[in-house]
Design an enzyme around this catalytic site. Sequence first.
Site, PDB file in Angstrom:
ATOM      1  N   ASP A 127       0.853  -1.183   0.000  1.00  9.60           N
ATOM      2  CA  ASP A 127       0.000   0.000   0.000  1.00  9.60           C
ATOM      3  C   ASP A 127       0.887   1.231   0.000  1.00  9.60           C
ATOM      4  OD1 ASP A 127      -2.458  -1.381   0.071  1.00  9.60           O
ATOM      5  OD2 ASP A 127      -2.408  -1.508   2.257  1.00  9.60           O
ATOM      6  N   ASP A 141      -7.007  -1.061  -4.901  1.00  6.65           N
ATOM      7  CA  ASP A 141      -8.152  -0.789  -4.032  1.00  6.65           C
ATOM      8  C   ASP A 141      -9.060   0.269  -4.657  1.00  6.65           C
ATOM      9  OD1 ASP A 141      -6.980  -2.561  -2.208  1.00  6.65           O
ATOM     10  OD2 ASP A 141      -5.996  -0.938  -1.105  1.00  6.65           O
TER      11      ASP A 141
END
Length: 168
Positions: A127, A141
Amino acid sequence: MTAGHTGPGARVIRARITLAATVVTVAALDLSVKTWASRALNDGSSTDVGPLNLRLTFNPGVAFSLGDTLPPAVLLGITCGIVVGLAVFAVHLTRTVALPVVLALAAMLGGAVANVIDRAADGLVTDYLHTGWFPTFNLADVFVVTGAAALVVASWRASDTADNGAGR
């Protein structure tokens, strides 16, 4: 049959090619950005880019770190099962749905595939997008959430169209 045949079978084939090409493109884009982020942000620094900060983190769980205490192989198996289920659902739906729905499903599936591929290497998902008020996330995402939102909008529009046509 002519070369310009546009019957239902040809439409389904085009929809499935569009689905597959979009899934591959979304997954490749996300995995490329994850590779860049892992190299460029590996010193623990945070780079401000407007409303977002680029900050490298690794998530052992899924959304909001759910399942982060599960063994990585279990989490990978569960997410693979979900991705396969979504893929079967998407391929099945290409027989009857419009292009915007195919693209929404492809965005969701491409993002999910990219996260599964990323997780397969070491049990972690990379991330790098951080807002300060929301958990750190990645481009995959964004695609999953955007695709899901587009499906909701498409279902509302289909429902409105069906309701308007039913009163005639």
